[in-house]
Design an enzyme around this catalytic site. Structure first.
Site, short mmCIF file in Angstrom:
data_model
loop_
_atom_site.label_atom_id
_atom_site.label_comp_id
_atom_site.label_asym_id
_atom_site.label_seq_id
_atom_site.Cartn_x
_atom_site.Cartn_y
_atom_site.Cartn_z
N ASN A 9 15.23 82.12 27.24
CA ASN A 9 14.02 82.88 26.93
C ASN A 9 12.88 81.88 26.82
OD1 ASN A 9 11.98 84.44 25.85
ND2 ASN A 9 12.95 84.65 23.82
N TRP A 10 12.02 81.88 27.82
CA TRP A 10 10.93 80.89 27.81
C TRP A 10 9.77 81.30 26.91
CZ3 TRP A 10 9.94 78.62 33.42
CH2 TRP A 10 11.04 77.82 33.79
N LYS A 11 9.79 82.52 26.42
CA LYS A 11 8.69 83.02 25.57
C LYS A 11 7.35 82.79 26.29
CE LYS A 11 11.52 81.77 21.66
NZ LYS A 11 11.59 81.68 20.22
N HIS A 95 13.30 91.52 20.70
CA HIS A 95 13.31 90.16 20.14
C HIS A 95 12.58 90.20 18.80
CE1 HIS A 95 12.52 85.91 19.61
NE2 HIS A 95 13.47 85.68 20.51
N GLU A 97 10.49 88.33 17.55
CA GLU A 97 9.05 88.04 17.64
C GLU A 97 8.28 89.28 18.08
OE1 GLU A 97 9.43 84.56 20.13
OE2 GLU A 97 10.37 83.49 18.46
N GLU A 165 20.53 87.31 16.68
CA GLU A 165 19.64 86.17 16.44
C GLU A 165 19.11 86.24 15.02
OE1 GLU A 165 17.91 84.64 20.39
OE2 GLU A 165 16.63 86.27 19.70
N GLY A 171 14.01 78.93 16.46
CA GLY A 171 12.97 77.91 16.59
C GLY A 171 12.82 77.05 15.35
N SER A 210 18.36 78.41 17.67
CA SER A 210 18.49 76.95 17.71
C SER A 210 19.77 76.49 18.38
CB SER A 210 18.35 76.37 16.30
OG SER A 210 17.08 76.69 15.77
N GLY A 231 16.15 79.69 23.36
CA GLY A 231 14.70 79.55 23.48
C GLY A 231 14.34 78.14 23.89
N GLY A 232 13.99 77.31 22.89
CA GLY A 232 13.48 75.96 23.15
C GLY A 232 14.29 75.15 24.14
C1 PEP Z 1 15.03 82.84 21.02
O1 PEP Z 1 13.82 82.82 21.17
O2 PEP Z 1 15.64 83.85 21.36
C2 PEP Z 1 15.68 81.67 20.43
C3 PEP Z 1 16.93 81.76 20.08
O3 PEP Z 1 14.90 80.54 20.27
P1 PEP Z 1 15.43 79.06 19.86
O4 PEP Z 1 16.63 78.78 20.73
O5 PEP Z 1 14.28 78.17 20.17
O6 PEP Z 1 15.79 79.10 18.43
#
Ligand code: PEP
Length: 251
Positions: A9-11, A95, A97, A165, A171, A210, A231-232
């Site tokens: 997920n590049w957001k 999500h 966010e 999640e 993040g 993470s 994500g990251g």
């Molecule tokens: C996400 O945005 O779904 C996520 C899990 O981010 P991260 O891996 O950066 O915690």
């Protein structure tokens, strides 16, 4: 055996230069054994170009959200049909966010999941508790309510993916412990089997929060963890491919 899904997920990250990451992942997958589905959900502005770069490869692409309607007067939104038209085959829904920044309720997520099915996209339905909810001992009831209300009434089989999640792990560099992940994933599996019978055992349940090359192997080795939503670490091809390697290492 459930085929794992390793999803990025590049957001709101990435302009044209980031297409090189798509190319590196495409090349990396071509050198690896085919043990898991692999997906990147870039920002909507890159989806068409990312899908073209991934065409013919093992890498799938998808959207990060969609509107429930196929078209209409909804400035700034994109529909499931538009994601499919841009080459996407999945869409992330609910999500945390989006739930927090756009006040998305589980009922809205369910309508969007119906839209995804209408456009032949596989929805990845995200659920997760906040730190306050965990500390108040409400984790399992929050997750159960989100699962109940975010999966549409019309869903009949394993044609969707669930991502657990924990909001406090996204993040932040904080990863849920093996015990915490097992407890929630096992509860989700039980709930899916109660609702969908045998096909509830086939639904993929991803962990997200993470996930990194260093912790992915342990997380995806757990019984009801069928991959990751990343994500990251999905922004760097070598890290994302290492997580893919962890995803196929138990097969
Ligand atoms: C996400 O945005 O779904 C996520 C899990 O981010 P991260 O891996 O950066 O915690």
């Amino acid at each position: 055996m459930i085929r794992p899904l390793i999803a990025g997920n590049w957001k709101m990250n990435g302009v044209a230069g980031m297409l090189s990451v798509i190319e590196e992942v495409v090349n990396g997958l071509s050198e690896r054994s085919d043990g898991a589905d692999c997906l990147i959900c870039p920002p909507a502005t890159l989806l068409d170009r990312a899908s073209r770069a991934a065409r013919g490869s093992a890498l799938k692409t998808g959207g990060q959200d969609c509107h429930a309607e196929p078209s209409g007067a909804h400035t700034g939104d994109i529909s499931a049909e538009m994601i499919a038209d841009a080459g996407g085959s999945y869409v992330i829904l609910g999500h945390s966010e989006r739930r927090a920044d756009h006040n998305e309720s589980s009922e809205m997520v369910a309508s969007k999941a119906e839209a995804a099915a209408r456009a032949n996209l596989t929805p990845i339905i995200c659920v997760g508790e906040t730190l306050d909810e965990r500390e108040a001992g409400q984790t399992l009831s929050v997750i159960s309510g989100q699962i109940d209300n975010s999966i549409p009434e019309t869903a009949t089989d394993a044609s969707f993916v669930v991502a657990y999640e924990p909001v406090w792990a996204i993040g932040t560099g904080k990863v849920a412990t093996v015990e915490q992940v097992e407890e929630v994933h096992n509860a989700i599996r039980k709930q899916l089997v109660q609702r969908f019978g045998g096909s509830g055992s086939d639904v993929r349940i991803l962990y997200g929060g993470s996930m990194k090359p260093g912790n992915a192997a342990e997380l995806v080795s757990l019984e009801n963890v069928n991959g990751g939503l990343i994500g990251g670490a999905s922004l760097k091809a070598s890290d994302f491919l290492s997580i893919y390697d962890a995803g196929i290492s138990n097969l």
